[in-house]
Design a protein around this motif. Structure first.
Motif: not given
Lengths: 113, 113
Positions: A73, A35, A18, A38-39, A49-50, A46, A21, A53, A64, A70
């Motif tokens: 963020y 997203a 985090r 970033i992942a 990461m979700s 995914a 990110a 986020l 967001q 998409s």
DNA sequence: CCTATATTTCGATAATTATCGAATCATTGG
DNA sequence: CCAATGATTCGATAATTATCGAAATATAGG
């Protein structure tokens, strides 16, 4: 800013992925990042990461917005500044000291120039 | 400042009692407070407080020194500033912005004046 | 409407963290 | 050396958090 908000924000940033990110988003500016991007950049699945986020968003550190398929963020600079202000509040035993200053987000149009 | 250090510091501050203790120490200045005094002020058992103070110390956010039978804890302003600097590093997509400034600790002698 | 793409939610498991009483360690004073 | 005081360590338990594949949800395009 309330103590609980600060605790949630600190907790959000107290995690390797985090924190990475968030820094990525801070550098990306107001334009933000999808997203998936970033992942991929962080080498995470995914779903993981979700999860992260969502925590950052719940802590109010990122915003967001949907853009076609998409979800983009972006770092919330105001929240970041608020966090720092809370930390330095009443610092130095009430004596005058250099307190934290704000960090202004760059607007996407300006970034493009 | 390294990412791991930041994560530990964030994690240390992401807890109700530790955040409260840290703020207490920030307000107390360089003079600091004894572990027992902090525990009493926060209404925590000594062993719990000791656990939390150890985490703050391990995160580098507070210093400790023995004074007779008491152990005095004090906020480490440099660490706090380092933390904020890390957050704002490269902020705003590399564009010039107001970056975070430092907070100077008050020396005990000055506090006494 | 069907397929492909982007992301999130679910579920189950592993790992970390908070709590506090009891026991231990360190220091002071008699 | 002994008793008292201040703080930490230990141990056991409860609660929270991270992980990731699989399934579900939302959007776009033919």
């Amino acid at each position: 800013m309330q103590a609980n908000t600060v605790i949630r924000a600190m907790g959000a940033l107290a995690q390797e992925h985090r924190l990475a990110a968030f820094r990525l988003l801070v550098q990306a500016g107001a334009e933000g990042m999808a997203a998936g991007a970033i992942a991929e950049r962080l080498g995470l699945p995914a779903s993981s990461m979700s999860f992260h986020l969502a925590q950052l968003a719940h802590a109010g550190l990122v915003t967001q917005r949907r853009e076609s398929r998409s979800i983009i963020y972006a770092a919330d600079y105001a929240a970041m500044n608020g966090l720092m202000a809370y930390l330095t509040e009443n610092c130095c035993g009430g004596l005058p000291c250099e307190d934290a200053a704000a960090c202004q987000p760059a607007r996407p149009e300006e970034t493009a120039l």
